[in-house]
Write an enzyme that holds these catalytic residues in place. Sequence first.
Site, PDB file in Angstrom:
ATOM      1  N   LYS A  35      27.427   3.968  35.705  1.00 43.07           N
ATOM      2  CA  LYS A  35      27.182   5.411  35.797  1.00 43.07           C
ATOM      3  C   LYS A  35      26.283   5.738  36.983  1.00 43.07           C
ATOM      4  O   LYS A  35      26.594   6.634  37.780  1.00 43.07           O
ATOM      5  CB  LYS A  35      26.556   5.898  34.476  1.00 43.07           C
ATOM      6  CG  LYS A  35      26.270   7.383  34.423  1.00 43.07           C
ATOM      7  CD  LYS A  35      26.196   7.882  32.998  1.00 43.07           C
ATOM      8  CE  LYS A  35      24.885   7.615  32.309  1.00 43.07           C
ATOM      9  NZ  LYS A  35      23.749   8.411  32.817  1.00 43.07           N
TER      10      LYS A  35
ATOM     11  N   ARG B 216      25.954   8.080  42.571  1.00 41.69           N
ATOM     12  CA  ARG B 216      25.429   7.940  43.929  1.00 41.69           C
ATOM     13  C   ARG B 216      26.559   7.784  44.944  1.00 41.69           C
ATOM     14  O   ARG B 216      26.484   8.315  46.058  1.00 41.69           O
ATOM     15  CB  ARG B 216      24.469   6.744  43.995  1.00 41.69           C
ATOM     16  CG  ARG B 216      23.131   7.036  43.291  1.00 41.69           C
ATOM     17  CD  ARG B 216      22.388   5.753  42.963  1.00 41.69           C
ATOM     18  NE  ARG B 216      21.034   5.977  42.462  1.00 41.69           N
ATOM     19  CZ  ARG B 216      20.738   6.355  41.218  1.00 41.69           C
ATOM     20  NH1 ARG B 216      21.694   6.572  40.335  1.00 41.69           N
ATOM     21  NH2 ARG B 216      19.483   6.524  40.855  1.00 41.69           N
TER      22      ARG B 216
ATOM     23  N   ASP C 184      17.653   2.487  29.009  1.00 42.00           N
ATOM     24  CA  ASP C 184      18.810   3.075  28.326  1.00 42.00           C
ATOM     25  C   ASP C 184      19.349   2.177  27.206  1.00 42.00           C
ATOM     26  O   ASP C 184      20.172   2.614  26.400  1.00 42.00           O
ATOM     27  CB  ASP C 184      19.943   3.340  29.325  1.00 42.00           C
ATOM     28  CG  ASP C 184      19.579   4.450  30.304  1.00 42.00           C
ATOM     29  OD1 ASP C 184      18.701   5.273  29.985  1.00 42.00           O
ATOM     30  OD2 ASP C 184      20.174   4.497  31.398  1.00 42.00           O
TER      31      ASP C 184
END
Length: 433
Positions: free
Chosen positions: A24, A29, A320
Amino acid sequence: MPNDTITLSAVPRLRGTIAVPGDKSISHRAVMFNAVAEGNARITNFLTGADCLSTIGCMQALGVQIERSGSDVQVFGRGLRGLRAPASILDCGNSGTTIRLLTGLLAGQNFSATLTGDDSLRSRPMLRVVEPLRRLGAQIDGDEHGKRAPLTIQGQTLHGGEIELTVASAQVKSALLLAGLLADGPLVLFGKIVSRDHTERMLSAMGVDLRVEDDRITLYPPAHPVFPYPLSLRVPGDPSSATFWWVAAAIHPDAEITTTGVCLNPTRTGALDVLRAMGAQITISNQGKEGQEPVGDVTVRSAPLTATEIGGDLIPRLIDEIPVLAVAAAHAHGTTIVRDAGELRAKESDRIATVATELTKLGATVTPTADGLIIEGGGELHGADVESYGDHRLAMTLAVASLTAEGNMTIADPSSASVSYPTFWEHLSQLAD
Ligand code: S3P
């Protein structure tokens, strides 16, 4: 799959090989940076999750031609000064990376733009990017004077300078580096600079003069209009997505799962270190490089787990992954302590509160603390009606917990998984088959 709830129960075994979707952070980016490059780039294995589609939508609204066919994306870069004023408010959906990085990129443009998102995004802290950007000369206004989105950025001439990072956040670091591309002098970042470093790797590969030392990052704004070069790349697999399967294999009594082509950038592999410390059986093979990033295949097999401590410098390397690591901790012998992770409260949900509440419903003994969790492992989990709070990682964490739980588990709003892992439910069925 029903849209509103899904009911799951334990499976007898887990076996298989999964190519998890593209990372992700790198997908965001790749689109955003190539949008301001001097030329065209092709991105393959792009993550088609809702968050990264928000980034594509915003860059298109800023005048960038982007063509997508599945996970193949062509970006027709317009150069650092080539973005156009958007015709309407830019919708970043659920995506913190989109709104924070774009705030930095837009701060030095010659137009104004407003960024907003869903209820969750509008409740998340924005001052962490707004305040340091203001010190470079940015003019940003927003709800509660810029504490929350919507944010309105009136493009300004930005200045270089030295900025201390007070939160270990790659989104904040990246927003500043993007702003620095358009500043009138060098930008130096110091303080909490250690977090995922995809921005540094990618901008350097695009020809930007960016120097990383132990305690500082210096970016020199490109003096020549050929920079940044476009950068075609294949996005490696997302280790944050792969961690769901690593934990599933580690806690299940009859499991062997291989995840292929996963990004093994050391700023992202804290979960592997923690699982190893807990006694998980992990083998890494086929190591190589995908562009600027190390990659490899990771195989995890069933093994008894023991408790561990998770804190300090490890936290930015697995922030995360903490929700699903809490499931591993609930299966481990002993008490696992997560500390220094107050950042969890600023994620898509307050993950200290939501993880503790939902795992407690399953019979786990979890105590929330100001900056983490205390998890007494070893008890059996059982099914229950649980919620994802619209938080993708919580929905997938609960699904992993169901794989060994006694009885049925019904998860509300499972479709939130598609924010970062659109094929999660199919992969789950595949592995349990
Ligand atoms: C991200 C950085 C992390 C992470 C998020 C993605 C990024 O957030 O939690 O999922 O792509 O830079 P913070 O920068 O807020 O720690």
